[in-house]
Enzyme design. Structure first.
Site, mmCIF file in Angstrom:
data_model
loop_
_atom_site.group_PDB
_atom_site.id
_atom_site.type_symbol
_atom_site.label_atom_id
_atom_site.label_comp_id
_atom_site.label_asym_id
_atom_site.label_seq_id
_atom_site.Cartn_x
_atom_site.Cartn_y
_atom_site.Cartn_z
ATOM 1 N N LYS A 175 0.866 -1.172 0.000
ATOM 2 C CA LYS A 175 0.000 0.000 0.000
ATOM 3 C C LYS A 175 0.905 1.225 0.000
ATOM 4 O O LYS A 175 1.705 1.431 0.905
ATOM 5 C CB LYS A 175 -0.889 -0.004 1.238
ATOM 6 C CG LYS A 175 -1.758 1.230 1.336
ATOM 7 C CD LYS A 175 -2.723 1.116 2.488
ATOM 8 C CE LYS A 175 -3.554 2.369 2.625
ATOM 9 N NZ LYS A 175 -4.496 2.261 3.749
ATOM 10 N N LYS A 227 -2.300 -1.596 -3.783
ATOM 11 C CA LYS A 227 -3.148 -0.413 -3.723
ATOM 12 C C LYS A 227 -2.305 0.850 -3.767
ATOM 13 O O LYS A 227 -1.288 0.897 -3.075
ATOM 14 C CB LYS A 227 -3.918 -0.492 -2.410
ATOM 15 C CG LYS A 227 -4.719 0.712 -2.029
ATOM 16 C CD LYS A 227 -5.320 0.472 -0.674
ATOM 17 C CE LYS A 227 -6.076 1.716 -0.253
ATOM 18 N NZ LYS A 227 -6.638 1.595 1.062
HETATM 19 C C1 PBG Z 1 -6.676 3.409 5.710
HETATM 20 C C2 PBG Z 1 -7.288 3.351 4.380
HETATM 21 C C3 PBG Z 1 -7.189 4.307 3.366
HETATM 22 C C4 PBG Z 1 -7.915 3.805 2.273
HETATM 23 C C5 PBG Z 1 -8.433 2.580 2.645
HETATM 24 N N1 PBG Z 1 -8.025 2.289 3.932
HETATM 25 C C6 PBG Z 1 -6.622 5.652 3.368
HETATM 26 C C7 PBG Z 1 -5.220 5.946 3.684
HETATM 27 O O1 PBG Z 1 -4.361 5.082 3.810
HETATM 28 O O2 PBG Z 1 -4.967 7.137 3.825
HETATM 29 C C8 PBG Z 1 -8.077 4.517 0.972
HETATM 30 C C9 PBG Z 1 -9.097 3.964 0.050
HETATM 31 C C10 PBG Z 1 -9.472 4.883 -1.037
HETATM 32 O O3 PBG Z 1 -8.846 5.930 -1.276
HETATM 33 O O4 PBG Z 1 -10.462 4.570 -1.715
HETATM 34 N N2 PBG Z 1 -7.298 2.528 6.588
#
Ligand code: PBG
Length: 302
Positions: A175, A227
């Site tokens: 991520k 992601k």
């Molecule tokens: C954090 C989380 C995020 C997203 C999903 N889970 C945001 C981040 O890491 O700032 C983002 C998902 C999206 O942008 O659709 N738990």
């Protein structure tokens, strides 16, 4: 007949937001067509997902009260636990939940902080383990570990073993610290100031994602996630090639918002891009995709 890649409704997962403070569902301005739900409106939303034949839903909770350690995240009567129970009752597909503290902390970080304001990795693992057990107890089929703490998969796996060994762990292996999450922060009323670069990955790094994936596999992940999606198809392809585990990808809020906004201006064709981006993510190696377009895409496909 000659198409190399398929895209089917059951390969799609719909993220859903449930806000404890609302009495009516509320639209998210930066994500046209996406809502924060109430526990009541969640039920028909899951029924819609059933009717569209998608693979499942991923639930995010927005609590009424936040604090430094995200107490509400581990509350069996908290908004996310209750949302899981509602979805588990109605869903034909898998019920997945976000195991992360960022929606529940008053500073917006994915973990608990030390006195100097840095994220305390190992103290956070204890919170994730507790949160995972609460979600499993509430009826989650798949736990989405999105916080990017080192050791999170192992900690949750160990905590689940007595009694919840059938619950699957979806490890957000790679991520990235990405600007594409912008609209999501509106969607969960994020309190974050600053960024998550001390625990999410550097967009410059490809090989590091393979190391992260290898660690998660060793710790007992059942599914791996990459992601965001479109900017990271090389990473997705690498990880899909290195493991026989299912690898998924998340077409995140900004990817959705950018195309929706351009389409609203008549600059891009929404339906063409919806299917083209999703099939491209599948082609790169995703077995399934989390997408805010899961419902309209599934309807187009069937
Ligand atoms: C954090 C989380 C995020 C997203 C999903 N889970 C945001 C981040 O890491 O700032 C983002 C998902 C999206 O942008 O659709 N738990």
């Amino acid at each position: 007949m000659l198409a190399e890649t398929t895209l089917r409704p059951e390969q799609l997962v719909l993220p859903l937001f449930v806000n404890e403070s609302l009495s009516e569902p509320r639209g998210i301005p930066s994500m046209p067509g996406v809502h924060q739900h109430t526990l009541t409106s969640l039920r028909p939303a899951v029924e819609e997902a059933n009717a569209a034949g998608i693979g499942g839903v991923m639930l995010f909770g927005v609590p009424a009260r936040r604090d430094a350690v995200g107490t509400a995240a581990c509350d069996p009567d908290g908004v996310l636990s209750r949302a899981i129970a509602v979805a588990a009752e109605v869903s034909d597909g898998l019920v997945m939940s976000d195991v992360c503290l960022d929606e529940f902390t008053d500073h917006g970080h994915c973990g608990v902080l030390r006195d100097d304001g840095s994220v305390d990795n190992d103290a956070t693992l204890e919170r994730y383990a507790e949160m995972a057990c609460v979600h499993a107890e509430a009826g989650a089929d798949v736990l989405g570990l999105s916080g990017m703490m080192d050791g999170q998969v192992g900690a949750v796996r160990d905590a689940l073993e007595p009694g919840h060994e059938d619950v699957a762990v979806l490890a957000y292996a790679a991520k990235y610290a990405s600007g594409w999450y912008g609209p999501f922060r509106d969607a969960v009323d994020s309190q974050l100031e600053g960024d998550r670069r001390t625990y999410q990955q550097d967009p410059a790094n490809r090989r590091e994602a393979r190391r992260e994936a290898a660690l998660d596999i060793d710790e007992g992940a059942d599914i791996l996630m990459v992601k965001p999606a479109l900017g990271y198809l090389d990473v997705l392809s690498d990880i899909a090639a290195m493991t026989d585990l299912p690898v998924w990808s998340y077409q995140v809020s900004g990817e959705y918002a950018a195309i929706e906004a351009a389409a609203a201006n008549g600059w891009l064709d929404r339906e063409t891009l919806m299917l083209e981006t999703l099939v491209g993510i599948r082609r790169a190696g995703a077995a399934a995709i989390l997408s805010y377009w899961a419902l309209p895409a599934a309807r187009l496909l069937s």
